[in-house]
Motif scaffolding. Structure first.
Motif, PDB file in Angstrom:
ATOM      1  N   GLN A 217      50.896  -8.424 -28.839  1.00  0.00           N
ATOM      2  CA  GLN A 217      50.201  -8.408 -30.123  1.00  0.00           C
ATOM      3  C   GLN A 217      51.130  -8.362 -31.334  1.00  0.00           C
ATOM      4  OE1 GLN A 217      46.822  -8.593 -30.549  1.00  0.00           O
ATOM      5  NE2 GLN A 217      46.460  -8.715 -28.350  1.00  0.00           N
ATOM      6  N   ASN A 218      52.414  -8.090 -31.120  1.00  0.00           N
ATOM      7  CA  ASN A 218      53.270  -7.868 -32.292  1.00  0.00           C
ATOM      8  C   ASN A 218      54.658  -8.507 -32.185  1.00  0.00           C
ATOM      9  OD1 ASN A 218      54.596  -6.151 -30.469  1.00  0.00           O
ATOM     10  ND2 ASN A 218      53.476  -4.358 -31.207  1.00  0.00           N
ATOM     11  N   GLY A 248      59.054   1.499 -28.345  1.00  0.00           N
ATOM     12  CA  GLY A 248      58.516   0.217 -28.783  1.00  0.00           C
ATOM     13  C   GLY A 248      57.446   0.399 -29.841  1.00  0.00           C
ATOM     14  N   LYS A 249      56.774  -0.689 -30.171  1.00  0.00           N
ATOM     15  CA  LYS A 249      55.660  -0.681 -31.107  1.00  0.00           C
ATOM     16  C   LYS A 249      54.396  -1.113 -30.383  1.00  0.00           C
ATOM     17  CE  LYS A 249      57.443   0.157 -35.326  1.00  0.00           C
ATOM     18  NZ  LYS A 249      56.902   1.102 -36.320  1.00  0.00           N
ATOM     19  N   TYR A 250      53.312  -0.355 -30.575  1.00  0.00           N
ATOM     20  CA  TYR A 250      52.041  -0.673 -29.919  1.00  0.00           C
ATOM     21  C   TYR A 250      50.991  -1.015 -30.972  1.00  0.00           C
ATOM     22  CZ  TYR A 250      48.017  -0.434 -26.810  1.00  0.00           C
ATOM     23  OH  TYR A 250      46.890  -0.754 -26.097  1.00  0.00           O
ATOM     24  N   TYR A 268      51.869   0.902 -34.222  1.00  0.00           N
ATOM     25  CA  TYR A 268      52.312   2.297 -34.219  1.00  0.00           C
ATOM     26  C   TYR A 268      53.559   2.465 -33.352  1.00  0.00           C
ATOM     27  CZ  TYR A 268      47.708   3.425 -36.153  1.00  0.00           C
ATOM     28  OH  TYR A 268      46.594   3.486 -36.950  1.00  0.00           O
ATOM     29  N   LYS A 269      54.393   3.429 -33.720  1.00  0.00           N
ATOM     30  CA  LYS A 269      55.540   3.775 -32.889  1.00  0.00           C
ATOM     31  C   LYS A 269      55.036   4.334 -31.564  1.00  0.00           C
ATOM     32  CE  LYS A 269      58.893   5.891 -34.950  1.00  0.00           C
ATOM     33  NZ  LYS A 269      59.699   6.982 -35.570  1.00  0.00           N
ATOM     34  N   ASP A 270      55.626   3.864 -30.472  1.00  0.00           N
ATOM     35  CA  ASP A 270      55.209   4.254 -29.123  1.00  0.00           C
ATOM     36  C   ASP A 270      56.457   4.662 -28.355  1.00  0.00           C
ATOM     37  OD1 ASP A 270      53.791   4.591 -26.773  1.00  0.00           O
ATOM     38  OD2 ASP A 270      53.810   2.455 -26.269  1.00  0.00           O
ATOM     39  N   GLU A 271      56.702   5.977 -28.291  1.00  0.00           N
ATOM     40  CA  GLU A 271      57.946   6.479 -27.692  1.00  0.00           C
ATOM     41  C   GLU A 271      57.662   7.692 -26.812  1.00  0.00           C
ATOM     42  OE1 GLU A 271      61.171   5.313 -31.203  1.00  0.00           O
ATOM     43  OE2 GLU A 271      60.488   7.384 -30.984  1.00  0.00           O
TER      44      GLU A 271
END
Length: 403
Positions: A217-218, A248-250, A268-271
């Motif tokens: 998606q990104n 990553g980014k979600y 959003y930040k996904d960590e």
């Protein structure tokens, strides 16, 4: 005449040598003849049938990611119908394909869907280094990589499993393990010790980040790294400790109308980072994991999806007994999670406290039965249901066929 006999004798000796050599060559040729690539393939799989309504105290208590027949009007349910096709195309290239015929969609049940579809390319004969390309499990969390056919509790814990839908995504992963560690990892599953499978002792990869069977998606990849070291102690006991992380980014795609996002891209930040420890059941066993991180989460007070911290994990104690030719493993698991589930509606907000007491009975290698009594306290809220706290108890049953 003497010369004739000498010549004749030489001819006989030559013919004998010729036929002996020819015979040896033909035998050698048969011995080294390799199987055709399709003759190396195996087909196996398993089926899980469940029933969750016995002794149920609250039909409104559900777990969308765990088992869609839990709560509501759920009855008998096919949780998994897996068929695994795998084999070696050459000495250094192997393939693995696993569809599942128990997927649900649009209110219907038992649709086919790809779970795994990848190939491995080994860089050396012992396959110490190999790269995996395609849709496969992400090397994050012992429980995430452990097959559902091997796991003791019926579903994965919310704390670890909230990282990815179906534990998989499309990407490329590099694995490394010395030959002796690969042999040990293989033995942990073959001997029924509930191993996680051979994902190397070190793994690194890049993947889409939106989870399995979902498009990117990104245009930003996720990155994951893992290190785990299984060791056999002098007393024969086997332990394994590991650490893993991803970033990553979600992009949140499933939202209710009117819910506000922190940015127009819904990105959003996904960590996360997690620690794992396993004491394999010989006969007493322990399995524990905990992770912390950040991700999108619905906030009912402001009707927004915000960037928030998350944390959660689990602890399992089990004991393996072998009455006759059967295997009986009683177990207990406590798990906790506080945070969002990015892939659910509005990045649904969760707080979970759950205790499970159960036993797995392996009648033989083909048939397993599991009974598990659950004490559950769950808060799971989104824009459609912003005040939702449920608690209750139930007895969950599963019959598993391995073939």
């Amino acid at each position: 005449m003497a010369s004739f006999y000498r010549v004749f004798g030489l001819i006989l000796i030559g013919l004998t040598v010729f036929f002996n050599v020819s015979g040896q060559d033909s035998v050698t040729t048969v011995a080294v003849t390799k199987k055709k690539w399709f003759e190396t393939f195996t087909i196996r799989g398993y089926v899980q049938t469940r029933y969750n309504r016995l002794l149920e105290t609250n039909p409104n208590l559900k777990c969308e990611q765990c088992d869609r027949s839990w709560g509501g009007n759920g009855g008998f349910f096919l949780r998994r119908v897996r068929v695994i096709i795998q084999g070696n195309i050459s000495d250094r290239v192997s393939i693995y394909i696993q569809p599942d015929f128990a997927s649900s969609a649009g209110g219907g049940l038992n649709y086919g869907q790809i779970r795994d579809a990848y190939f491995d390319l080994a860089f050396d004969e012992k396959k110490t280094w190999r790269i995996r390309v395609g849709q496969s499990k992400i090397p994050y969390g012992f429980e995430g990589m452990q097959s559902s056919s091997n796991r003791l509790p019926l579903d994965r814990s919310d704390g670890i499993n909230s990282s990815f839908v179906n534990e998989r995504d499309i990407g490329a992963f590099l694995y490394w393990a010395p030959a002796e560690k690969r042999e040990l990892l293989s033995r942990l599953t073959e001997d029924g010790l509930k191993g996680s499978g051979d994902y190397g002792v070190a793994g690194f990869g890049v993947f889409n980040g939106q989870s399995a069977n979902r498009p990117d998606q990104n245009r930003q990849v996720h990155v994951v790294g893992r290190f785990s070291w299984p060791t056999q102690l002098s007393n024969g006991q086997i332990i394994e400790a590991g650490i893993q992380a991803y970033t990553g980014k979600y992009t949140v795609a499933d939202t209710t109308r009117g819910v506000k996002l922190i940015n127009p891209e819904a990105s959003y930040k996904d960590e996360r980072v997690a620690a794992s420890f396993t004491l394999y059941p010989q006969p007493f066993g322990i399995q524990a994991e905990y992770n912390v991180g950040t991700g999108p989460e619905y906030d009912p007070a402001t009707n927004t999806i915000q960037q928030k911290k998350l944390q959660g994990g689990y602890f399992i104690a089990n004991y393996m007994m072998k009455p006759g030719k059967m295997v009986l493993i009683p177990f207990a698991r406590y798990h906790y999670y506080q945070g969002g589930k990015k892939f659910e509606l509005d990045a649904r907000s969760y707080q979970v406290n759950e205790l499970e007491l159960g036993a797995e009975w392996q009648i033989n290698r083909n048939v397993e039965l599991v009974a598990m009594y659950v004490f559950s306290n769950r808060r799971y809220e989104d824009a459609a249901n912003p005040d939702n706290k449920q608690s209750g108890r139930l007895l969950r049953l599963q019959a598993q066929l391995n073939f």
